[in-house]
Structure formats: C-alpha cells, structure tokens
Design an enzyme around this catalytic site. Structure first.
Site, PDB file in Angstrom:
ATOM      1  N   GLU A  49      67.672  31.366 -66.734  1.00 33.76           N
ATOM      2  CA  GLU A  49      68.872  31.908 -66.074  1.00 33.76           C
ATOM      3  C   GLU A  49      68.580  32.516 -64.709  1.00 33.76           C
ATOM      4  O   GLU A  49      69.448  32.550 -63.835  1.00 33.76           O
ATOM      5  CB  GLU A  49      69.550  32.944 -66.973  1.00 33.76           C
ATOM      6  CG  GLU A  49      70.180  32.372 -68.242  1.00 33.76           C
ATOM      7  CD  GLU A  49      69.201  32.291 -69.410  1.00 33.76           C
ATOM      8  OE1 GLU A  49      67.992  32.554 -69.211  1.00 33.76           O
ATOM      9  OE2 GLU A  49      69.651  31.966 -70.523  1.00 33.76           O
ATOM     10  N   PHE A 111      74.269  40.282 -82.584  1.00 32.56           N
ATOM     11  CA  PHE A 111      73.248  39.346 -82.105  1.00 32.56           C
ATOM     12  C   PHE A 111      73.525  38.969 -80.648  1.00 32.56           C
ATOM     13  O   PHE A 111      74.638  38.601 -80.292  1.00 32.56           O
ATOM     14  CB  PHE A 111      73.249  38.089 -82.985  1.00 32.56           C
ATOM     15  CG  PHE A 111      72.268  37.051 -82.511  1.00 32.56           C
ATOM     16  CD1 PHE A 111      70.904  37.311 -82.511  1.00 32.56           C
ATOM     17  CD2 PHE A 111      72.708  35.818 -82.029  1.00 32.56           C
ATOM     18  CE1 PHE A 111      69.997  36.364 -82.056  1.00 32.56           C
ATOM     19  CE2 PHE A 111      71.802  34.872 -81.571  1.00 32.56           C
ATOM     20  CZ  PHE A 111      70.442  35.142 -81.582  1.00 32.56           C
ATOM     21  N   GLN A 112      72.498  39.050 -79.833  1.00 30.07           N
ATOM     22  CA  GLN A 112      72.574  38.759 -78.398  1.00 30.07           C
ATOM     23  C   GLN A 112      73.605  39.634 -77.676  1.00 30.07           C
ATOM     24  O   GLN A 112      74.209  39.213 -76.695  1.00 30.07           O
ATOM     25  CB  GLN A 112      72.831  37.268 -78.144  1.00 30.07           C
ATOM     26  CG  GLN A 112      71.617  36.411 -78.532  1.00 30.07           C
ATOM     27  CD  GLN A 112      71.675  34.993 -78.018  1.00 30.07           C
ATOM     28  OE1 GLN A 112      72.751  34.426 -77.841  1.00 30.07           O
ATOM     29  NE2 GLN A 112      70.507  34.400 -77.781  1.00 30.07           N
ATOM     30  N   LYS A 161      83.481  36.377 -76.381  1.00 24.75           N
ATOM     31  CA  LYS A 161      83.641  35.042 -76.941  1.00 24.75           C
ATOM     32  C   LYS A 161      85.045  34.804 -77.507  1.00 24.75           C
ATOM     33  O   LYS A 161      85.618  33.730 -77.326  1.00 24.75           O
ATOM     34  CB  LYS A 161      82.592  34.817 -78.038  1.00 24.75           C
ATOM     35  CG  LYS A 161      82.617  33.412 -78.617  1.00 24.75           C
ATOM     36  CD  LYS A 161      81.473  33.187 -79.595  1.00 24.75           C
ATOM     37  CE  LYS A 161      81.400  31.703 -79.975  1.00 24.75           C
ATOM     38  NZ  LYS A 161      80.273  31.442 -80.881  1.00 24.75           N
ATOM     39  N   MET A 488      49.525  38.628 -49.912  1.00 23.42           N
ATOM     40  CA  MET A 488      49.924  39.823 -49.181  1.00 23.42           C
ATOM     41  C   MET A 488      49.301  41.068 -49.811  1.00 23.42           C
ATOM     42  O   MET A 488      48.894  42.002 -49.107  1.00 23.42           O
ATOM     43  CB  MET A 488      51.451  39.946 -49.139  1.00 23.42           C
ATOM     44  CG  MET A 488      51.962  41.021 -48.200  1.00 23.42           C
ATOM     45  SD  MET A 488      51.461  40.748 -46.475  1.00 23.42           S
ATOM     46  CE  MET A 488      52.914  39.916 -45.814  1.00 23.42           C
TER      47      MET A 488
END
Lengths: 585, 176
Positions: A49, A111-112, A161, A488
C-alpha cells in the site's frame, strides 16, 4: 436514482474525473472493488500500500491532478501513512480511500480495525469517517475540493464496510451530486485566500524597485500554482536572478541566464551566496526550510523579505517578512507584474545593478558546480552517470529520485528546462519514494520518458513495485547509483563522526540487482566503467515494453558538495576539497 | 490540568468550530504536538446548531501561540478564532464542591457560602454540595477558604469568556 454505497463511491470518483486508482483490495474495502469492474477507471494493483500512495503522488506531481489511492482497513491504512505524511509535507493533492470495519463494529478491536482517522489526523489536510451511504457523494466532492484548492494536500476518506456492501441495507442511498454552493455551505470554515492584498502588492513592487541586490527565492508553490510562466515574466521584466529550491526545480529553466539553480545545504555556491548577500529576498511559494536557511539567525542578514504564500501559517513561521502577502502565487505575481509595469511606465526605474550582476558572474566563474572527474581506471563517478543520463534524454524527460546523495546529485547535475519534470520527496525525505513515484508519473504522462535515479538503499525499500510496473506494462527506467552504502549517512559519519562507520554498509552484490530486476519482469543491466554508461542508457531508452533497471556501480567514497554543515551559517559553505586543490574540470 | 498561576500570562482562545465528531481532537492535537498543556477547556453548542464554541486557556508565550492560531485556522472545521486578552475580557467559571459539614460547623460554612455568593444545591446528613460562580481566580480563593472544612469532591467547568464592551479593539484574529 437508487444506488448502493459502493456504486455511489465509484460514480462519485468518475464525476471527479478520476482516470486511475492505485490500490490493493482487502476485506473491508472489498465491496468497492465490484463496481470498479464496470467502470472506465483504470486500477493499478500495487504490491504494497505504500507503493499505492507514492504512485498517486508521482501521478499528481506531473499532471497537477489529484492522485487517488484506495486500500483496505487496518494494516493497509497504516501502510499508507508514510505517503500521506510525504504528501502533506510536499503539498501534493491526494485523495486516499481506506476501508473500515462496519459502523457497528468500530471501537470493538474488530479484525483489521485501526483508528485510521486518529492515526492520520496529523498527516492529512483533512480526513473524514463517513458513517452513512447517503453522505458518500458529498464527502468525495468535498475531499477533492479540499485536496486541490488553497495549499494542496492529502485528504483521507474512511469508509465502513456496511455502508458500501450491496447486501447490507445500510448501503442503500439516493444518488445526489452536490453543486458548488452545496460544497461551500458544507465547509463553512474553508475559504482559501487567493488574491493578494493590493496595497501589499504595491508595497512589494516598491521594494523591488529600490533593491540593489534582489534574488527571487522560488519554491514548490510556483509549481503548485501553475505559475512558472508568470515567474518567467517577473524575472525578465525586473532582470532579477532566480534560485529554484529542491521542490521548484524546473519552475525556471536552468539554461536561463538569470537562473542560479538550487540553494540550500547542497546548493551551488552562487545560489547560496547570492541569497546570503542579497538585500531583498522575494520568496514565492517557499517556506524558509531549515535545509535552505542553514542557521536561521545568520541567514541572508541584510535582506528585506517579501513573502508570498497561499498558506497564512507559513508567513512569519521562520523569518518575519517585511511584506507579507497571502495569496495564490500565480495570481499574486500577475498582479505584481501589472503594478511594476505601471510604475515603470510612469517613470520608475530600477537602480544600477551591474555591480551585483558582475559579482554573481564572478561567483559562478570561481565556484561552478563541479566534481573531480575519474582518472582512467578509477571507479565510476555518480555525477558522471547523471551527466550522461541528462545528455542522452530530451528536455521533457521526467526525473524521479529517492532520498539521499543520489537525490542531491540528480537535482544538481540534471538541467531542468521545463516544469513538472522533477519528482522527489523533499520535506519528509522518504527513502523508497523513487520507484513507485516514477510508476505513478509514467501512468500520468505515458508519452514522456521517466527515469528514476535511485540509491541502492532506497531501491531495496520499495523495489517490489517493479512487479506492478512489469505486470501493468508501465515502462519506467531505474538508474541505481549503487555505492554499496547508505551514502548520505556514510558521508555524515565520515565528516562529523571521525569516519566511524556505523551500520551503513550494504554490499554492492547482495542483492544481485540485475537478477532481481529480471525476476521482477524487468530488463536488468549492470555497468561498472565510464565507457559503458552511454551505451547502457541508450539501450534502456530503446526498450518501451517493460521496465529497465541499470545497476551503476559507483565510487563509494564520493561525497555531495557543496555542503553547508548542519546548524552552520550559509556563509560557511564548503566546496569539494579535491577541486580546491586545483583539479579543475 | 493545573491551575493558572497569576504571574505567567495566559491566553484565552475562543474558537468557533463545526459541531462535528472529532473536531475537539483536531484542535487539542495542535497543542499536544508541541507539548503545550491546555489549562482549561470548555466546549458548548452555540445559538447555531451547526456550530460549537471551544474556549481554551493556555499558558504559552505569544510567539508560538501566534503560530498555533495560524495552524488552528488551517483546520477545515475551524470557522473563526478570537484571542481574548484577559485584561480586556470578562471571564467566568462555575465551581461545584461537596464539603464535610457536620451540624456543629454547618452554620460557619453556610455563612461562608453566603459571603462567596454561592448556593447550596444539596444537603446531606454530614455534607453539603455548593455551587459558586465567578472569575476563575476568585474560584481558586473560594476553594482555599472551603478547604479547611474538608473538601470531598470538587469540580470546575473551565472558563468561558467574552470581550469587554467598552473595548473598541476587534479581537477576532481570523474569520471566514
């Protein structure tokens, strides 16, 4: 018209003119992916993502249109926090849609489940949890309005959802597309100021007419405001030199006689010193970042400041301006040009600036941007690779970088002639930005060649998105400046920690970048010597059906110069010691 | 939360916001990010049902406060911000306190409540619940004078404020 929430979401995105969504489906956002099958919107399936977010940023950078990413709840939402913060720091318009657990489950540690609104509050311009399907069109319209107006930025919409699930009665809604008046009424606290105060603009013109050593300090706001042309007019009308910050490279052509290039910690000597010695800084869409000013108390001590910015919170944040102007850069500069023309027509004149111009020319002569070239048999110099890339590509080639030494060399050694040809992570300094951002840029501007200049450390953070690029036939080209180090950090350990190298070695051969590229469906090449560079670049430019990765093995000891050490005054700019020893290019 | 001290200047911000979920978190987050403590906070609906008023008292120097107010105003849900200088504002707060009040000392307490212009709201066998309204500093004094009798519980609402009427200066920093 009766729709369900997922249909309304996709229809609303279509109404906003979205042509591409970068995303990855999962449990809670799953219902939105069904109507997507019937939509003309292209969906690019990413492998992580974070990649979706950076692709959307690259797309937005080069098109000026908002980038759109859609991911699910929980870990997907947390994975996209970095791109949100990056977009917030660099004022990139994004609309990010995250799935959320059903309204009734919010707060139950489902969940999630993740408190996405809470987590992203401080890295978005605005965010909203939509709790009713009926609100979806309004929320989408407001999100695009907020992301693209005023100071652009990322907006996140969190969608439970149940309100998009066609099988759930909570998703039923009556379609209504809000008009402009509805949007304004829905956002009583949001009225960006675009036109500058005419009295302040007149005052700015008077300062410009008096200044003997003026410098235009052009920032990323010029590009956000589509103000490159009007900046050109102002600079030429007044004969004032322009520095272009890291976020403004390409806003003013490097080949223009008035262009001084990049200022800042790794800016060129003339750009840094001209700002230091100026008596008037005309800051246009720039924010006096610490990487520009060095030690703030010692920054441009004799300069009066005109500061133009669309964000009132930037005015006086670091340096109190003598003439503050809140407004859109393009509109303010246009108005300023009009006032200046009027004053000039009525007999006003600029003071004699010939000595200042001679001084600047002298600095350019004595301290040009240069490096110590490789002797025969030496390892490849990263700057040489950049010069070859530059010379073997057209002006409209888009260059994308990650963060670190390679980013600075790319900004220094490329010649930016056109706006929107440079994409990098400025404010947040997000390693791993280049690969996904280049993919997004290529999707946005498919007719331009897109080269990502990346470091070996950066590449390893997001390389998996080349699988996305190969699968979707997005032929980006990646030049890895492989110095086998977090370069760097190595440079700072060499210069400020007595060469005590701690956890910076990466190995040039692990992974094998050529094999890795090939495994991801790309063409992989490896270049060790200066003689091979041009041919490899030309070969890469001929490939247009898949991504190309070139592993350039470059000198690990090479450092970025000039440099203003952290916390030091810009007066103490250090040029390459090798050059000072008389090895001139 | 700690009480405001008299010697450190405090600022009162009166912030008009959209009456929506999460707005208070956005506003308070800007203070928390800098590690500034909010001393007093009062939130209530306004005459317009779509808007709420947040009154915030903070102990902070003027320079960072200016920056915070600019950034507060960037919040999409913030409609206007007024900074009230305590010298040019009327401030009020309500204090509720339950005190130990056995019969032998009860007359003394009632006399003190009377002196403080307070009201007895509830009477128990050995306790009294009293309300006092006043300037926040005056309420600090009230609490101290009641403390010897034994404070069981004490609640304060946080201050609300309005500009003084004889003051010609417009205190609105930002308004859409």
């Amino acid at each position: 018209m009766q729709l369900n929430g997922s249909q309304a979401l996709i229809k609303a995105l279509e109404m906003e003119g979205v042509d591409t969504i970068f995303g990855l489906p999962g449990g809670c956002i799953l219902p939105a992916y069904d109507p997507l099958l019937d939509s003309a919107i292209r969906h690019i399936l990413v492998r992580h993502e974070q990649g979706a977010g950076h692709m959307a940023e690259g797309y937005a950078h080069v098109t000026g249109r908002p980038g759109v990413a859609m991911v699910t709840s929980g870990p997907a939402a947390t994975n996209i926090v970095t791109p949100l913060c990056n977009a917030y720091m660099d004022s990139i318009p994004l609309v990010v849609i995250t799935g959320q657990v059903p309204v009734s489950a919010i707060g139950t540690d489902a969940f999630q489940e993740c408190d996405t609104i809470g987590v992203t509050r401080s890295v978005t311009k605005h965010n909203e949890l939509i709790t009713s399907a009926q609100d979806i069109p309004r929320a989408v319209r407001e999100a695009f309005h907020i992301a693209t107006t005023g100071r652009p930025g990322p907006v996140l919409l969190d969608i439970p959802k149940d309100i998009i699930d066609a099988r759930n009665p909570n998703s039923a809604m009556e379609w209504h597309w809000p008009d402009d008046a509805d949007v304004l009424a829905g956002l009583p606290g949001y009225r960006p100021i675009t036109h500058g105060d005419p009295r302040k603009i007149r005052e700015a013109a008077e300062f410009i007419l008096r200044a003997e050593r003026p410098v235009i300090y052009a920032g990323g706001g010029i590009l956000k405001a589509r103000a490159a042309e009007t900046l050109h007019e102002l600079a030429e009308l007044c004969g004032i030199h322009v520095v272009t910050t890291l976020m403004a490279r390409g806003a003013f052509p490097d080949s223009h006689p008035l262009c001084l290039g990049m200022p800042g910690m790794h800016g060129n000597y003339t750009a840094v010193t001209a700002m230091q010695r100026s008596d008037l800084l005309i800051a246009l869409g720039s924010r006096f970042d610490d990487r520009i000013t060095g030690k703030v108390d010692a920054f441009a001590p004799e300069a009066k400041v005109i500061h133009v910015d669309i964000d009132p919170a930037e005015i006086g944040k670091v340096r109190r301006p003598d003439v503050p102007i809140v407004g859109d850069c393009r509109l303010v500069i246009e108005e300023l040009v009009e006032v200046l023309k009027e004053l000039l027509a009525n007999g006003a004149a600029f003071p004699d600036r010939s000595r200042w111009k001679q001084t600047i020319a002298g600095w350019q002569e004595i301290n040009p941007l240069a490096y110590v070239p490789a002797e025969p048999g030496d390892s490849l110099k990263p700057q040489f690779v950049l010069e070859q890339l530059r010379d073997n590509n057209p002006d409209d080639c888009i260059v994308v970088s990650g963060v670190g030494q390679h980013q600075m060399w790319a900004s220094q050694y490329w010649h930016f002639e056109r706006p929107y040809t440079w994409v990098n992570s400025g404010g947040l300094g997000t390693m791993g930005f280049a690969v996904p951002a280049a993919i997004g840029a290529k999707v946005g501007r498919p007719d331009s060649t897109v080269w990502a200049v990346d470091g070996d450390g950066c590449f390893q953070m997001t390389a998996q998105e080349l699988v996305t690029a190969a699968a979707e036939r997005i032929p980006v080209k990646i030049a890895i400046l492989n110095n086998a180090y977090l370069g760097m950090v190595r440079q700072w350990q060499e210069m400020f920690y007595e060469e005590r190298y701690s956890e910076v070695y990466l190995s040039p051969d692990l992974p094998d970048y050529k094999l890795w590229a090939e495994a991801m469906g790309c063409v992989g090449m490896r270049v060790d010597s200066p003689e091979e560079v041009e041919a490899a670049i030309q070969k890469a430019n001929e490939i247009d059906d898949r991504p190309v990765v070139i592993d350039f093995r470059v000198d690990a000891a090479e450092k970025v110069y000039p440099m203003v050490a952290p916390g030091q005054s810009n007066d103490d700019i250090v040029t390459d010691p090798g050059l000072r020893q008389g090895i001139k290019r | 939360m700690t009480a405001l001290s008299d010697d450190i200047p405090h600022h009162i911000l009166s912030v008009l916001v959209e009456n929506k979920a999460g707005v208070l978190a956005r506003v308070s987050g800007l203070f928390a990010r800098r590690g500034f403590n909010i001393v007093s906070l009062a939130v209530a609906p306004t005459e317009d049902e779509y808007l709420s008023r947040i009154t915030i008292a903070v102990e902070v120097a003027s320079a960072p406060l200016d920056q915070i107010t600019e950034q507060l105003f960037k919040l999409i849900s913030v409609v206007s911000i007024t900074e009230l200088d305590p010298r040019h504002a009327v401030e009020r707060e309500l204090l509720l306190v339950t005190i130990e009040a056995p019969p032998d000392v009860r007359p003394q307490i009632l006399a003190l409540v009377d002196e403080l212009a307070g009201r007895v709201l509830d009477e128990g066998q050995d306790r009294l619940t009293v309300s006092v309204e006043g300037h926040p500093n005056a309420l600090d004094d009230c609490a101290e004078r009641l403390r010897p009798f034994g404070i069981v519980e004490l609640r304060r609402t946080g201050r609300v404020a309005l500009p003084k009427l004889d003051n010609a200066i417009d205190h609105r920093l930002h308004q859409v």
